[in-house]
Design a protein around this motif. Sequence first.
Motif, PDB file in Angstrom:
ATOM      1  N   LEU A 149       0.903  -1.184   0.081  1.00  0.00           N
ATOM      2  CA  LEU A 149      -0.144   0.056   0.007  1.00  0.00           C
ATOM      3  C   LEU A 149       0.901   1.133  -0.082  1.00  0.00           C
ATOM      4  CD1 LEU A 149      -2.908  -0.716   2.617  1.00  0.00           C
ATOM      5  CD2 LEU A 149      -2.675  -1.314   0.110  1.00  0.00           C
ATOM      6  N   VAL A 150       0.518   2.064  -0.865  1.00  0.00           N
ATOM      7  CA  VAL A 150       1.101   3.381  -0.699  1.00  0.00           C
ATOM      8  C   VAL A 150       0.157   4.390  -0.680  1.00  0.00           C
ATOM      9  CG1 VAL A 150       1.244   3.911  -3.379  1.00  0.00           C
ATOM     10  CG2 VAL A 150       3.017   4.916  -1.970  1.00  0.00           C
ATOM     11  N   ASP A 151       0.424   5.314   0.238  1.00  0.00           N
ATOM     12  CA  ASP A 151      -0.378   6.665   0.677  1.00  0.00           C
ATOM     13  C   ASP A 151      -0.386   7.594  -0.572  1.00  0.00           C
ATOM     14  OD1 ASP A 151      -1.479   8.881   1.818  1.00  0.00           O
ATOM     15  OD2 ASP A 151      -0.701   8.487   3.772  1.00  0.00           O
ATOM     16  N   PHE A 152      -1.904   7.939  -0.979  1.00  0.00           N
ATOM     17  CA  PHE A 152      -1.951   8.848  -1.531  1.00  0.00           C
ATOM     18  C   PHE A 152      -1.022  10.276  -1.630  1.00  0.00           C
ATOM     19  CE2 PHE A 152      -6.713   8.309  -2.798  1.00  0.00           C
ATOM     20  CZ  PHE A 152      -6.478   6.899  -3.220  1.00  0.00           C
ATOM     21  N   GLU A 153      -0.651  10.523  -0.555  1.00  0.00           N
ATOM     22  CA  GLU A 153       0.227  11.669  -0.186  1.00  0.00           C
ATOM     23  C   GLU A 153       1.361  11.654  -0.280  1.00  0.00           C
ATOM     24  OE1 GLU A 153      -1.432  13.306   3.561  1.00  0.00           O
ATOM     25  OE2 GLU A 153      -3.491  13.261   2.866  1.00  0.00           O
ATOM     26  N   ASN A 154       2.061  10.414  -0.717  1.00  0.00           N
ATOM     27  CA  ASN A 154       3.470  10.244  -0.906  1.00  0.00           C
ATOM     28  C   ASN A 154       3.654   9.760  -2.374  1.00  0.00           C
ATOM     29  OD1 ASN A 154       5.866   9.508  -0.386  1.00  0.00           O
ATOM     30  ND2 ASN A 154       5.555   7.861   1.157  1.00  0.00           N
ATOM     31  N   PRO A 155       3.572  10.840  -3.172  1.00  0.00           N
ATOM     32  CA  PRO A 155       3.968  10.561  -4.686  1.00  0.00           C
ATOM     33  C   PRO A 155       5.353  10.078  -4.723  1.00  0.00           C
ATOM     34  CG  PRO A 155       3.654  12.741  -4.025  1.00  0.00           C
ATOM     35  CD  PRO A 155       3.262  11.931  -2.880  1.00  0.00           C
ATOM     36  N   ASN A 156       6.256  10.391  -3.927  1.00  0.00           N
ATOM     37  CA  ASN A 156       7.726  10.146  -4.327  1.00  0.00           C
ATOM     38  C   ASN A 156       7.850   8.307  -4.207  1.00  0.00           C
ATOM     39  OD1 ASN A 156       8.505  12.595  -4.922  1.00  0.00           O
ATOM     40  ND2 ASN A 156       9.447  12.990  -2.838  1.00  0.00           N
ATOM     41  N   ALA A 157       7.304   7.928  -3.095  1.00  0.00           N
ATOM     42  CA  ALA A 157       7.401   6.458  -2.725  1.00  0.00           C
ATOM     43  C   ALA A 157       6.435   5.755  -3.974  1.00  0.00           C
ATOM     44  CB  ALA A 157       6.492   5.947  -1.504  1.00  0.00           C
ATOM     45  N   GLN A 158       5.663   6.380  -4.347  1.00  0.00           N
ATOM     46  CA  GLN A 158       4.819   5.783  -5.533  1.00  0.00           C
ATOM     47  C   GLN A 158       5.768   5.608  -6.903  1.00  0.00           C
ATOM     48  OE1 GLN A 158       0.808   7.339  -6.418  1.00  0.00           O
ATOM     49  NE2 GLN A 158       0.425   6.251  -8.580  1.00  0.00           N
ATOM     50  N   LYS A 159       6.513   6.487  -7.028  1.00  0.00           N
ATOM     51  CA  LYS A 159       7.311   6.882  -8.043  1.00  0.00           C
ATOM     52  C   LYS A 159       8.404   5.835  -8.120  1.00  0.00           C
ATOM     53  CE  LYS A 159       6.573  11.799  -8.970  1.00  0.00           C
ATOM     54  NZ  LYS A 159       7.030  13.009  -9.065  1.00  0.00           N
ATOM     55  N   LEU A 160       8.978   5.572  -6.796  1.00  0.00           N
ATOM     56  CA  LEU A 160       9.931   4.726  -6.794  1.00  0.00           C
ATOM     57  C   LEU A 160       9.422   3.291  -7.088  1.00  0.00           C
ATOM     58  CD1 LEU A 160      12.605   3.303  -5.506  1.00  0.00           C
ATOM     59  CD2 LEU A 160      11.679   3.340  -3.276  1.00  0.00           C
ATOM     60  N   TYR A 161       8.126   2.903  -6.584  1.00  0.00           N
ATOM     61  CA  TYR A 161       7.474   1.612  -6.787  1.00  0.00           C
ATOM     62  C   TYR A 161       7.332   1.487  -8.071  1.00  0.00           C
ATOM     63  CZ  TYR A 161       6.999   1.499  -1.843  1.00  0.00           C
ATOM     64  OH  TYR A 161       7.521   1.521  -0.462  1.00  0.00           O
ATOM     65  N   GLU A 162       6.928   2.446  -8.811  1.00  0.00           N
ATOM     66  CA  GLU A 162       6.606   2.432 -10.425  1.00  0.00           C
ATOM     67  C   GLU A 162       7.905   2.099 -11.221  1.00  0.00           C
ATOM     68  OE1 GLU A 162       4.216   5.944 -10.919  1.00  0.00           O
ATOM     69  OE2 GLU A 162       2.337   5.110 -10.734  1.00  0.00           O
ATOM     70  N   ARG A 163       8.851   2.728 -10.747  1.00  0.00           N
ATOM     71  CA  ARG A 163      10.364   2.702 -11.496  1.00  0.00           C
ATOM     72  C   ARG A 163      10.686   1.169 -11.580  1.00  0.00           C
ATOM     73  NH1 ARG A 163      11.969   7.439  -9.088  1.00  0.00           N
ATOM     74  NH2 ARG A 163      13.273   6.279  -7.532  1.00  0.00           N
ATOM     75  N   VAL A 164      10.352   0.409 -10.258  1.00  0.00           N
ATOM     76  CA  VAL A 164      10.790  -0.909 -10.131  1.00  0.00           C
ATOM     77  C   VAL A 164       9.905  -1.651 -10.956  1.00  0.00           C
ATOM     78  CG1 VAL A 164      11.097  -2.602  -8.263  1.00  0.00           C
ATOM     79  CG2 VAL A 164      11.940  -0.457  -7.974  1.00  0.00           C
ATOM     80  N   GLY A 165       8.772  -1.274 -11.163  1.00  0.00           N
ATOM     81  CA  GLY A 165       7.508  -2.327 -11.899  1.00  0.00           C
ATOM     82  C   GLY A 165       6.470  -2.145 -11.382  1.00  0.00           C
TER      83      GLY A 165
END
Length: 187
Positions: A149-165
């Motif tokens: 789960l990634v918080d809506f308010e944490n776009p930097n974490a979301q970007k990290l996860y997306e970069r990894v796949g």
Amino acid sequence: MTIRPAKMEDHDIVPEMMLQAMEDIVFAFIGKEDVEEAIQFLTHFFRRENNQYSYQNTFVAVDENDDIWGSITCYDGGKLEALRTPVLEYMRSRYGVDVTPENETQAGELYLDTLAVAPSAQGKGIGSALLQHIIAFAKAQHFSQLGLLVDFENPNAQKLYERVGFKAKETLTFMGGEYYHMVYNLR
């Protein structure tokens, strides 16, 4: 940098990192915004076996001196209820908090509960290295997917996860917050 299974002796560092990853959730678990108490709560479970925050479910990234730079805690989503039960019982008995959180994972998924990197080590690829380690671990354990789960308010974490796949699969409410359930398909 090396990634190794956590040891109970890592309890003086890792729970503080876990809190960094899940601050508001732990505050809800203990019924107050108290950093020291939250660290004590996480330390209590990190040092014990058979719960979702145990050292048994954690890997750490360390330098050549075995100093911890980051941690990642994950477990079999099919074991959520058994791993969560001691946590909920402790919340009720110690803090008087009687909640039943929504299920954030399910069977077949290796659930990534917390990922944290020491502030002094951020931006150095530690988070990505821990994620790559867990992807390989999940494949070796024959899971069909890795989830988090990634918080809506944490776009930097979301970007990290997306970069990894990882890809956002759905939105979920968990302990009053709004999250993306992101998955990495392993098959």
